[in-house]
Motif scaffolding. Sequence first.
Motif, PDB file in Angstrom:
ATOM      1  N   THR A 248      -3.399   0.632  -6.582  1.00  0.00           N
ATOM      2  CA  THR A 248      -2.500   0.865  -7.712  1.00  0.00           C
ATOM      3  C   THR A 248      -3.371   1.255  -8.896  1.00  0.00           C
ATOM      4  N   GLU A 250      -3.962   0.864 -11.829  1.00  0.00           N
ATOM      5  CA  GLU A 250      -3.882   0.018 -13.020  1.00  0.00           C
ATOM      6  C   GLU A 250      -5.035  -0.979 -12.931  1.00  0.00           C
ATOM      7  N   ARG A 252      -5.515  -3.864 -13.923  1.00  0.00           N
ATOM      8  CA  ARG A 252      -5.177  -5.267 -13.655  1.00  0.00           C
ATOM      9  C   ARG A 252      -5.221  -5.592 -12.164  1.00  0.00           C
TER      10      ARG A 252
END
Length: 320
Positions: A248, A250, A252
Amino acid sequence: MSRRSSGFTLVELLVVIAIIGILVGLLLPAVQAAREAARRMQCSNNLKQSGLAILNYESAYKKFPPGNITDGNCCGTPSHTVWSVAILPFIEQANLNGTYNPNLPIEDPANSFLRQQNMPSYNCPSDPSAGKLLVPASGPHNNLQSRTSSYRGMGGVGWGFNGEYQYRRQWDSSDILRPECPINKKGVLHWTGRVNGQANKYACETFGSISDGSSNTLMVGEYTTITTPRRTTFWAYSYTSFALSTATPESRTLLADYSLCASQGNSNPCKRAFGSLHSGGAIQFVRADGSVNPIFPTIDMTVYASLSTVAGGETFADPL
């Protein structure tokens, strides 16, 4: 004449003790750094061993092992093999592989012996959660324990359907059979199951299907979490995300902290994350050419996504 006894005064002893304390304080970080360097090297060697086993599997069967196999739709149906079980004969674990009954779901009590074996070659020494017996956080586990580990396969880059969170869909279930699934975002190790007994277009990958180049394609990487231990990696529990992750784009999702990741948005990508406790958050990956290199949570997300696919056709600057 008076005789004076020889020895150290209290002040002298205190000074010596203080000097020793200062020296220990100065040396301790260096010792810890040396220990972590050794742990990281062992972790890299483990990944190298897994990568070579996957390549030997491909040489023997002319295809890479499946990321995982689940018959039926997500998300409660039983699962079968997973990449880390499929390569057991290639890491000198043929006897253990012989205890696995592939005619039964891997979650079946008859396969408990396999699932509960501690696999040192699948455990990173820097991962405090590895090698434990826990009940996974979700799936058809029948409340039976499985053994935790440190390494997950790369399924590909996540995506979303209209009106959904952008990266809600992953490569570990039959969701990939939906016509909206972007096939150019698949990774080396992804779901290759059957639905209603019928095969599908998502067969195991081959070297010929890695058009992005094997040195530019991530295959297996690290994941652990310092929170929510039942969301860590389980090497022989093939249900969705416990041995298989999805990229993903991102940052995080490159942290070794499930709760922190989930607090910042949709939790589905956090279940399919990568992360480690090495210095600087370095996450070691073995690539499809067998080389082992780290990436960091600060990596450009476009580059990260590009490294995660087998045939995305991207042009990018590899950070290494």
